[in-house]
Design a protein around this motif. Structure first.
Motif, PDB file in Angstrom:
ATOM      1  N   VAL A 248      14.550 -14.365   4.259  1.00  0.00           N
ATOM      2  CA  VAL A 248      13.094 -14.391   4.062  1.00  0.00           C
ATOM      3  C   VAL A 248      12.466 -13.102   4.577  1.00  0.00           C
ATOM      4  CG1 VAL A 248      10.945 -15.556   4.698  1.00  0.00           C
ATOM      5  CG2 VAL A 248      12.977 -16.901   4.116  1.00  0.00           C
ATOM      6  N   HIS A 249      12.880 -12.659   5.767  1.00  0.00           N
ATOM      7  CA  HIS A 249      12.361 -11.412   6.342  1.00  0.00           C
ATOM      8  C   HIS A 249      12.690 -10.217   5.456  1.00  0.00           C
ATOM      9  CE1 HIS A 249      12.587 -13.471  10.549  1.00  0.00           C
ATOM     10  NE2 HIS A 249      11.463 -13.750   9.920  1.00  0.00           N
ATOM     11  N   LEU A 250      13.909 -10.182   4.929  1.00  0.00           N
ATOM     12  CA  LEU A 250      14.306  -9.074   4.066  1.00  0.00           C
ATOM     13  C   LEU A 250      13.527  -9.092   2.750  1.00  0.00           C
ATOM     14  CD1 LEU A 250      18.171  -9.035   4.632  1.00  0.00           C
ATOM     15  CD2 LEU A 250      16.555  -7.233   5.238  1.00  0.00           C
ATOM     16  N   ALA A 251      13.279 -10.279   2.214  1.00  0.00           N
ATOM     17  CA  ALA A 251      12.491 -10.376   0.978  1.00  0.00           C
ATOM     18  C   ALA A 251      11.066  -9.894   1.206  1.00  0.00           C
ATOM     19  CB  ALA A 251      12.496 -11.816   0.471  1.00  0.00           C
ATOM     20  N   ALA A 252      10.481 -10.238   2.357  1.00  0.00           N
ATOM     21  CA  ALA A 252       9.130  -9.763   2.695  1.00  0.00           C
ATOM     22  C   ALA A 252       9.122  -8.245   2.855  1.00  0.00           C
ATOM     23  CB  ALA A 252       8.642 -10.442   3.973  1.00  0.00           C
ATOM     24  N   ALA A 253      10.141  -7.701   3.501  1.00  0.00           N
ATOM     25  CA  ALA A 253      10.238  -6.244   3.660  1.00  0.00           C
ATOM     26  C   ALA A 253      10.367  -5.553   2.312  1.00  0.00           C
ATOM     27  CB  ALA A 253      11.432  -5.896   4.549  1.00  0.00           C
ATOM     28  N   LEU A 254      11.118  -6.157   1.395  1.00  0.00           N
ATOM     29  CA  LEU A 254      11.261  -5.594   0.056  1.00  0.00           C
ATOM     30  C   LEU A 254       9.918  -5.569  -0.672  1.00  0.00           C
ATOM     31  CD1 LEU A 254      12.917  -4.543  -2.323  1.00  0.00           C
ATOM     32  CD2 LEU A 254      13.480  -6.921  -2.892  1.00  0.00           C
ATOM     33  N   ALA A 255       9.138  -6.633  -0.531  1.00  0.00           N
ATOM     34  CA  ALA A 255       7.825  -6.680  -1.173  1.00  0.00           C
ATOM     35  C   ALA A 255       6.911  -5.575  -0.645  1.00  0.00           C
ATOM     36  CB  ALA A 255       7.184  -8.053  -0.953  1.00  0.00           C
ATOM     37  N   VAL A 256       6.910  -5.395   0.674  1.00  0.00           N
ATOM     38  CA  VAL A 256       6.089  -4.329   1.272  1.00  0.00           C
ATOM     39  C   VAL A 256       6.576  -2.954   0.818  1.00  0.00           C
ATOM     40  CG1 VAL A 256       5.386  -3.244   3.439  1.00  0.00           C
ATOM     41  CG2 VAL A 256       5.497  -5.734   3.273  1.00  0.00           C
ATOM     42  N   ALA A 257       7.894  -2.761   0.776  1.00  0.00           N
ATOM     43  CA  ALA A 257       8.456  -1.474   0.354  1.00  0.00           C
ATOM     44  C   ALA A 257       8.085  -1.168  -1.091  1.00  0.00           C
ATOM     45  CB  ALA A 257       9.974  -1.496   0.519  1.00  0.00           C
ATOM     46  N   LEU A 258       8.072  -2.175  -1.944  1.00  0.00           N
ATOM     47  CA  LEU A 258       7.676  -1.973  -3.343  1.00  0.00           C
ATOM     48  C   LEU A 258       6.224  -1.529  -3.442  1.00  0.00           C
ATOM     49  CD1 LEU A 258       9.436  -5.011  -5.063  1.00  0.00           C
ATOM     50  CD2 LEU A 258       9.862  -2.593  -5.550  1.00  0.00           C
ATOM     51  N   VAL A 259       5.357  -2.161  -2.653  1.00  0.00           N
ATOM     52  CA  VAL A 259       3.931  -1.805  -2.679  1.00  0.00           C
ATOM     53  C   VAL A 259       3.731  -0.375  -2.188  1.00  0.00           C
ATOM     54  CG1 VAL A 259       1.677  -2.315  -1.666  1.00  0.00           C
ATOM     55  CG2 VAL A 259       3.141  -4.188  -2.443  1.00  0.00           C
ATOM     56  N   VAL A 260       4.366  -0.029  -1.071  1.00  0.00           N
ATOM     57  CA  VAL A 260       4.221   1.327  -0.512  1.00  0.00           C
ATOM     58  C   VAL A 260       4.783   2.367  -1.487  1.00  0.00           C
ATOM     59  CG1 VAL A 260       4.936   2.876   1.350  1.00  0.00           C
ATOM     60  CG2 VAL A 260       4.272   0.519   1.868  1.00  0.00           C
ATOM     61  N   SER A 261       5.923   2.082  -2.091  1.00  0.00           N
ATOM     62  CA  SER A 261       6.537   3.026  -3.024  1.00  0.00           C
ATOM     63  C   SER A 261       5.672   3.226  -4.262  1.00  0.00           C
ATOM     64  CB  SER A 261       7.933   2.539  -3.435  1.00  0.00           C
ATOM     65  OG  SER A 261       8.796   2.473  -2.326  1.00  0.00           O
ATOM     66  N   ALA A 262       5.110   2.152  -4.771  1.00  0.00           N
ATOM     67  CA  ALA A 262       4.262   2.271  -5.958  1.00  0.00           C
ATOM     68  C   ALA A 262       2.955   2.996  -5.650  1.00  0.00           C
ATOM     69  CB  ALA A 262       3.970   0.881  -6.529  1.00  0.00           C
ATOM     70  N   ALA A 263       2.334   2.640  -4.526  1.00  0.00           N
ATOM     71  CA  ALA A 263       1.055   3.251  -4.160  1.00  0.00           C
ATOM     72  C   ALA A 263       1.205   4.727  -3.794  1.00  0.00           C
ATOM     73  CB  ALA A 263       0.419   2.487  -3.002  1.00  0.00           C
ATOM     74  N   GLY A 264       2.324   5.075  -3.177  1.00  0.00           N
ATOM     75  CA  GLY A 264       2.504   6.450  -2.716  1.00  0.00           C
ATOM     76  C   GLY A 264       3.386   7.303  -3.599  1.00  0.00           C
ATOM     77  N   HIS A 265       3.690   6.838  -4.808  1.00  0.00           N
ATOM     78  CA  HIS A 265       4.645   7.561  -5.650  1.00  0.00           C
ATOM     79  C   HIS A 265       4.211   9.004  -5.925  1.00  0.00           C
ATOM     80  CE1 HIS A 265       7.834   8.098  -8.611  1.00  0.00           C
ATOM     81  NE2 HIS A 265       6.939   8.660  -9.390  1.00  0.00           N
TER      82      HIS A 265
ATOM     83  N   LEU B  41       7.798   3.864   5.633  1.00  0.00           N
ATOM     84  CA  LEU B  41       8.724   3.221   4.692  1.00  0.00           C
ATOM     85  C   LEU B  41      10.155   3.281   5.226  1.00  0.00           C
ATOM     86  CD1 LEU B  41       9.140   1.909   1.900  1.00  0.00           C
ATOM     87  CD2 LEU B  41       9.375   4.226   0.951  1.00  0.00           C
ATOM     88  N   LEU B  42      10.531   4.432   5.777  1.00  0.00           N
ATOM     89  CA  LEU B  42      11.865   4.576   6.362  1.00  0.00           C
ATOM     90  C   LEU B  42      12.040   3.639   7.550  1.00  0.00           C
ATOM     91  CD1 LEU B  42      14.575   6.058   6.650  1.00  0.00           C
ATOM     92  CD2 LEU B  42      13.373   7.862   7.901  1.00  0.00           C
ATOM     93  N   THR B  43      11.016   3.562   8.396  1.00  0.00           N
ATOM     94  CA  THR B  43      11.073   2.669   9.558  1.00  0.00           C
ATOM     95  C   THR B  43      11.203   1.212   9.122  1.00  0.00           C
ATOM     96  OG1 THR B  43       9.711   4.199  10.839  1.00  0.00           O
ATOM     97  CG2 THR B  43       9.838   1.927  11.631  1.00  0.00           C
ATOM     98  N   LEU B  44      10.458   0.840   8.088  1.00  0.00           N
ATOM     99  CA  LEU B  44      10.527  -0.535   7.566  1.00  0.00           C
ATOM    100  C   LEU B  44      11.937  -0.868   7.107  1.00  0.00           C
ATOM    101  CD1 LEU B  44       9.144  -3.171   6.526  1.00  0.00           C
ATOM    102  CD2 LEU B  44       8.781  -1.959   4.364  1.00  0.00           C
ATOM    103  N   ALA B  45      12.550   0.044   6.351  1.00  0.00           N
ATOM    104  CA  ALA B  45      13.894  -0.214   5.836  1.00  0.00           C
ATOM    105  C   ALA B  45      14.903  -0.389   6.964  1.00  0.00           C
ATOM    106  CB  ALA B  45      14.320   0.931   4.913  1.00  0.00           C
ATOM    107  N   ILE B  46      14.804   0.466   7.974  1.00  0.00           N
ATOM    108  CA  ILE B  46      15.772   0.423   9.074  1.00  0.00           C
ATOM    109  C   ILE B  46      15.566  -0.809   9.949  1.00  0.00           C
ATOM    110  CG2 ILE B  46      16.516   1.601  11.178  1.00  0.00           C
ATOM    111  CD1 ILE B  46      15.890   4.252   9.754  1.00  0.00           C
TER     112      ILE B  46
END
Length: 278
Positions: free
Chosen positions: A136-153, A183-188
């Motif tokens: 569940v935590h990893l799925a939430a992190a993936l959702a946040v990473a998708l938003v950050v990646s799309a917004a900051g592309h 984003l890097l911190t979130l992934a790690i």
């Protein structure tokens, strides 16, 4: 086909597979920018720089995820501050912070009687011990990473290839760099307690680097990295099951092997004479 599907009929291996897939997707989003910007050393430093926060949280009986997040945030702020220091190279600042944070973490952990076990778990994790809550935590992190990646592309692209042009276009490169560090911190942070810093760094760097010679567009690199990370997870777990090896280390080894094979194939492709010249 029992040898291929049999291991994944076991519940804890299924959770490990899903955990590895989610880590691969998060790392594909963050790792692509790390590879394009040449930030691999920073990624390694941040992944190991979390040790003081994890150690303090462990000794105090607190949440390891919170301790890792605080330590990683401190590392990111330190890198940003030292990056603005005159006459000090970026790599020098990162290296000093890396060694200092790692040494501090080892000092703190050494106060505990379970020093070796704690440090081994931090470095290598235990992908076979993934729980439903971790997914569940990893799925939430993936959702946040998708938003950050799309917004900051757009600012991320400009920052990766020409920081001065990003400033000229009004894309605020400093803010984009801070978002990229986030984003890097979130992934790690989201992944280390499941798979350890070794596997996080392996899946952060190796799949995007392996996809790089075969893709011309950034989304294609991300997609290729996600596929390679997923396949490394599957093959690593399969080999680990049949060979009796450490699951996390085997997954990381497969990811690095994919990178080496990819660049070997890319080199052979470049050496092959074109039909027009033959």
């Amino acid at each position: 086909m029992e040898w291929l599907t049999g291991p994944f009929e076991v519940a804890f291996v299924q959770r490990a597979l899903w955990g590895g897939v989610l880590v691969s997707l998060v790392c594909a989003l963050a790792g692509t920018w790390v590879v394009l910007r040449g930030m691999a050393f920073l990624g390694d430093a941040m992944s190991h720089g979390m040790l003081p926060g994890v150690a303090v949280a462990s000794l105090l009986g607190g949440n390891l995820l919170v301790g890792a997040a605080v330590s990683a945030a401190a590392m990111a702020l330190g890198v940003t501050a030292l990056g603005r220091a005159p006459r000090l190279s970026h790599d020098t600042g990162i290296g000093l912070l890396f060694v200092g944070m790692l040494a501090l973490g080892v000092i703190v952990v050494s106060r505990s009687q379970s020093f070796a076990v704690d440090l081994t778990g931090f470095l290598f994790g235990d992908v076979l011990a993934v729980r439903g809550s971790d997914l569940v935590h990893l799925a939430a992190a993936l959702a946040v990473a998708l938003v950050v990646s799309a917004a900051g592309h757009r600012p991320f692209v400009a920052l990766a290839f020409d920081e001065r042009k990003a400033h000229t276009l009004g894309l605020r490169p400093r803010l984009a760099h801070a978002a990229l560090l986030g984003l890097l911190t979130l992934a790690i942070v989201a992944s280390f307690h499941v798979v350890g810093t070794l596997l996080v760094f392996g899946l952060l760097i190796a799949p995007p680097a392996a996809a790089l010679p075969w893709a011309r567009r950034i989304p294609a690199i991300m997609a290729g990295a996600a596929c390679l990370g997923t396949s490394a997870t599957f093959l690593g777990l399969l080999l680990s099951w049949h060979l009796g090896t450490a699951a996390g280390a085997t997954i990381a080894a497969v990811a690095v092997a994919q990178f080496l094979l990819s660049h070997l194939a890319a080199g052979l492709r470049l050496r092959r004479p074109s039909p027009a010249n033959s």
